[in-house]
Design a protein around this motif. Structure first.
Motif, PDB file in Angstrom:
ATOM      1  N   LEU A 164       0.832  -1.204   0.000  1.00 46.55           N
ATOM      2  CA  LEU A 164       0.000   0.000   0.000  1.00 46.55           C
ATOM      3  C   LEU A 164       0.863   1.249   0.000  1.00 46.55           C
ATOM      4  N   ARG A 165       1.875   1.274   0.839  1.00 46.61           N
ATOM      5  CA  ARG A 165       2.788   2.420   0.930  1.00 46.61           C
ATOM      6  C   ARG A 165       3.449   2.701  -0.418  1.00 46.61           C
ATOM      7  N   ASN A 166       3.866   1.644  -1.099  1.00 48.66           N
ATOM      8  CA  ASN A 166       4.527   1.820  -2.389  1.00 48.66           C
ATOM      9  C   ASN A 166       3.567   2.354  -3.451  1.00 48.66           C
ATOM     10  N   ARG A 167       2.344   1.890  -3.425  1.00 49.67           N
ATOM     11  CA  ARG A 167       1.366   2.386  -4.399  1.00 49.67           C
ATOM     12  C   ARG A 167       1.086   3.872  -4.163  1.00 49.67           C
ATOM     13  N   ILE A 168       0.973   4.247  -2.909  1.00 49.32           N
ATOM     14  CA  ILE A 168       0.744   5.657  -2.598  1.00 49.32           C
ATOM     15  C   ILE A 168       1.951   6.493  -3.017  1.00 49.32           C
ATOM     16  N   ALA A 169       3.148   5.994  -2.713  1.00 49.24           N
ATOM     17  CA  ALA A 169       4.371   6.731  -3.043  1.00 49.24           C
ATOM     18  C   ALA A 169       4.520   6.937  -4.551  1.00 49.24           C
ATOM     19  N   HIS A 170       4.002   5.996  -5.348  1.00 46.90           N
ATOM     20  CA  HIS A 170       4.089   6.100  -6.804  1.00 46.90           C
ATOM     21  C   HIS A 170       2.805   6.673  -7.414  1.00 46.90           C
ATOM     22  N   HIS A 171       1.919   7.200  -6.553  1.00 48.07           N
ATOM     23  CA  HIS A 171       0.708   7.883  -6.997  1.00 48.07           C
ATOM     24  C   HIS A 171      -0.194   6.974  -7.836  1.00 48.07           C
ATOM     25  N   GLU A 172      -0.249   5.711  -7.439  1.00 48.80           N
ATOM     26  CA  GLU A 172      -1.097   4.750  -8.143  1.00 48.80           C
ATOM     27  C   GLU A 172      -2.495   4.736  -7.529  1.00 48.80           C
ATOM     28  N   PRO A 173      -3.509   4.317  -8.285  1.00 48.87           N
ATOM     29  CA  PRO A 173      -4.854   4.209  -7.711  1.00 48.87           C
ATOM     30  C   PRO A 173      -4.913   3.150  -6.625  1.00 48.87           C
ATOM     31  N   ILE A 174      -5.623   3.460  -5.552  1.00 48.27           N
ATOM     32  CA  ILE A 174      -5.798   2.485  -4.467  1.00 48.27           C
ATOM     33  C   ILE A 174      -7.280   2.235  -4.178  1.00 48.27           C
ATOM     34  N   PHE A 175      -8.171   2.842  -4.975  1.00 47.06           N
ATOM     35  CA  PHE A 175      -9.598   2.740  -4.681  1.00 47.06           C
ATOM     36  C   PHE A 175     -10.115   1.312  -4.805  1.00 47.06           C
ATOM     37  N   HIS A 176      -9.396   0.452  -5.549  1.00 46.85           N
ATOM     38  CA  HIS A 176      -9.839  -0.923  -5.741  1.00 46.85           C
ATOM     39  C   HIS A 176      -9.398  -1.837  -4.599  1.00 46.85           C
ATOM     40  N   ARG A 177      -8.534  -1.330  -3.696  1.00 47.70           N
ATOM     41  CA  ARG A 177      -8.028  -2.153  -2.601  1.00 47.70           C
ATOM     42  C   ARG A 177      -9.071  -2.295  -1.490  1.00 47.70           C
ATOM     43  N   ASP A 178      -8.887  -3.316  -0.670  1.00 47.04           N
ATOM     44  CA  ASP A 178      -9.692  -3.451   0.543  1.00 47.04           C
ATOM     45  C   ASP A 178      -9.014  -2.607   1.617  1.00 47.04           C
ATOM     46  N   ILE A 179      -9.333  -1.322   1.655  1.00 44.12           N
ATOM     47  CA  ILE A 179      -8.669  -0.398   2.569  1.00 44.12           C
ATOM     48  C   ILE A 179      -8.980  -0.741   4.021  1.00 44.12           C
ATOM     49  N   ARG A 180     -10.155  -1.268   4.276  1.00 46.77           N
ATOM     50  CA  ARG A 180     -10.482  -1.655   5.645  1.00 46.77           C
ATOM     51  C   ARG A 180      -9.549  -2.766   6.126  1.00 46.77           C
ATOM     52  N   ALA A 181      -9.195  -3.682   5.242  1.00 51.72           N
ATOM     53  CA  ALA A 181      -8.230  -4.724   5.603  1.00 51.72           C
ATOM     54  C   ALA A 181      -6.839  -4.124   5.812  1.00 51.72           C
ATOM     55  N   ASP A 182      -6.484  -3.118   5.012  1.00 48.39           N
ATOM     56  CA  ASP A 182      -5.211  -2.427   5.209  1.00 48.39           C
ATOM     57  C   ASP A 182      -5.169  -1.760   6.580  1.00 48.39           C
ATOM     58  N   LEU A 183      -6.249  -1.071   6.940  1.00 47.73           N
ATOM     59  CA  LEU A 183      -6.307  -0.409   8.241  1.00 47.73           C
ATOM     60  C   LEU A 183      -6.293  -1.419   9.382  1.00 47.73           C
ATOM     61  N   ALA A 184      -6.923  -2.572   9.168  1.00 54.01           N
ATOM     62  CA  ALA A 184      -6.904  -3.616  10.200  1.00 54.01           C
ATOM     63  C   ALA A 184      -5.483  -4.129  10.423  1.00 54.01           C
ATOM     64  N   ALA A 185      -4.715  -4.251   9.342  1.00 50.65           N
ATOM     65  CA  ALA A 185      -3.317  -4.685   9.471  1.00 50.65           C
ATOM     66  C   ALA A 185      -2.516  -3.667  10.263  1.00 50.65           C
ATOM     67  N   ALA A 186      -2.705  -2.383   9.965  1.00 54.37           N
ATOM     68  CA  ALA A 186      -2.009  -1.333  10.715  1.00 54.37           C
ATOM     69  C   ALA A 186      -2.429  -1.345  12.178  1.00 54.37           C
ATOM     70  N   THR A 187      -3.725  -1.566  12.414  1.00 53.15           N
ATOM     71  CA  THR A 187      -4.241  -1.610  13.785  1.00 53.15           C
ATOM     72  C   THR A 187      -3.588  -2.724  14.585  1.00 53.15           C
ATOM     73  N   ARG A 188      -3.455  -3.901  13.986  1.00 49.81           N
ATOM     74  CA  ARG A 188      -2.846  -5.030  14.703  1.00 49.81           C
ATOM     75  C   ARG A 188      -1.393  -4.739  15.066  1.00 49.81           C
ATOM     76  N   ILE A 189      -0.643  -4.183  14.125  1.00 50.86           N
ATOM     77  CA  ILE A 189       0.764  -3.891  14.382  1.00 50.86           C
ATOM     78  C   ILE A 189       0.907  -2.865  15.500  1.00 50.86           C
ATOM     79  N   ILE A 190       0.172  -1.766  15.405  1.00 50.29           N
ATOM     80  CA  ILE A 190       0.310  -0.691  16.387  1.00 50.29           C
ATOM     81  C   ILE A 190      -0.178  -1.150  17.759  1.00 50.29           C
ATOM     82  N   HIS A 191      -1.295  -1.865  17.800  1.00 52.53           N
ATOM     83  CA  HIS A 191      -1.820  -2.338  19.082  1.00 52.53           C
ATOM     84  C   HIS A 191      -0.833  -3.262  19.774  1.00 52.53           C
ATOM     85  N   SER A 192      -0.193  -4.129  19.033  1.00 53.39           N
ATOM     86  CA  SER A 192       0.738  -5.076  19.651  1.00 53.39           C
ATOM     87  C   SER A 192       1.925  -4.371  20.300  1.00 53.39           C
TER      88      SER A 192
END
Length: 236
Positions: free
Chosen positions: A176-204
């Motif tokens: 996700l970070r790389n797509r954003i850095a290269h200004h690629e579209p991310i609207f097709h991604r499961d962003i909620r799953a991306d946020l859940a991954a970030a949540t798990r890492i930070i919470h731990s």
């Protein structure tokens, strides 16, 4: 001194703005938005704008993940190899040596040459380097005793399972970070799953830091305003 002359009044032209945007971002890039917008019966310019805003909003959780992970890994390395771990031959020998493509060992060597200070080395190493430390090769040498030390709020699972789960989450977030850095579209991604991954890492690492992030981040509320919400197939 000459008088300032105001430019002529130009009426608002939404169609012309869309044409200008298409020309400036290239037809190939615009076609991605045009196709998705047509399927959802919405405006491609609106979709492009929403994608830009979402990319910006996601930088906050991605920022925290990268900072927390690299500091956690550096802490675990310090406990295992001493406070000057970047200079440890034992650690360097464990890094994968790749003859083509990305090489963590080469990146560490370059970082150490730039500065001998450990803090500078930590700050100068890429997300790819820290991601590499969560591969299976470091199960025994680093994470068997180190994972619970630096991620004290992780689930009560075996260290190898926690390491593998963290690797999967970091893989997703790095993509996700790389797509954003290269200004690629991310609207097709499961962003909620991306946020859940970030949540798990930070919470731990720190539940209180996660609470602070959830209070301030804007990506979740932006998802509710998606011009594609409920109109096209589920995200990839």
């Amino acid at each position: 001194m000459g008088r300032l002359i105001a430019p002529p009044f130009v009426p608002f032209q939404p169609m012309r703005r869309q044409i200008d945007l298409e020309r400036l971002v290239s037809k190939a890039r615009w076609s991605t938005y045009l196709h998705a917008a047509a399927m959802a019966d919405t405006c491609p310019t609106l979709l492009y704008l929403w994608n830009m805003r979402l990319c910006g909003a996601l930088l906050m959780p991605l920022h925290l993940v990268e900072i927390l992970v690299r500091n956690a890994a550096a802490e675990a390395l310090g406990a295992q190899h001493g406070p000057t771990w970047p200079h440890s031959d034992a650690f360097r020998r464990r890094l994968p040596q790749v003859h083509s493509g990305y090489c963590a060992g080469t990146e560490l060597e370059k970082a150490v040459r730039r500065s001998a200070r450990v803090d500078d080395v930590v700050a100068g190493l890429s997300f790819a380097f820290w991601h590499q430390l969560f591969t299976r090769r470091f199960d025994q040498s680093l994470w068997m005793t180190g994972f619970s030390r630096v991620f004290p709020h992780a689930l009560p699972l075996p260290s190898h399972a926690l390491r593998a789960a963290a690797y999967a989450d970091l893989s997703r977030l790095r993509q996700l970070r790389n797509r954003i850095a290269h200004h690629e579209p991310i609207f097709h991604r499961d962003i909620r799953a991306d946020l859940a991954a970030a949540t798990r890492i930070i919470h731990s690492r720190s539940p209180s830091t996660l609470d602070w992030l959830l209070h301030h981040e804007g990506a979740t509320s932006l998802l509710a305003t998606s011009p594609l919400e409920g109109k096209i197939a589920p995200p990839l």
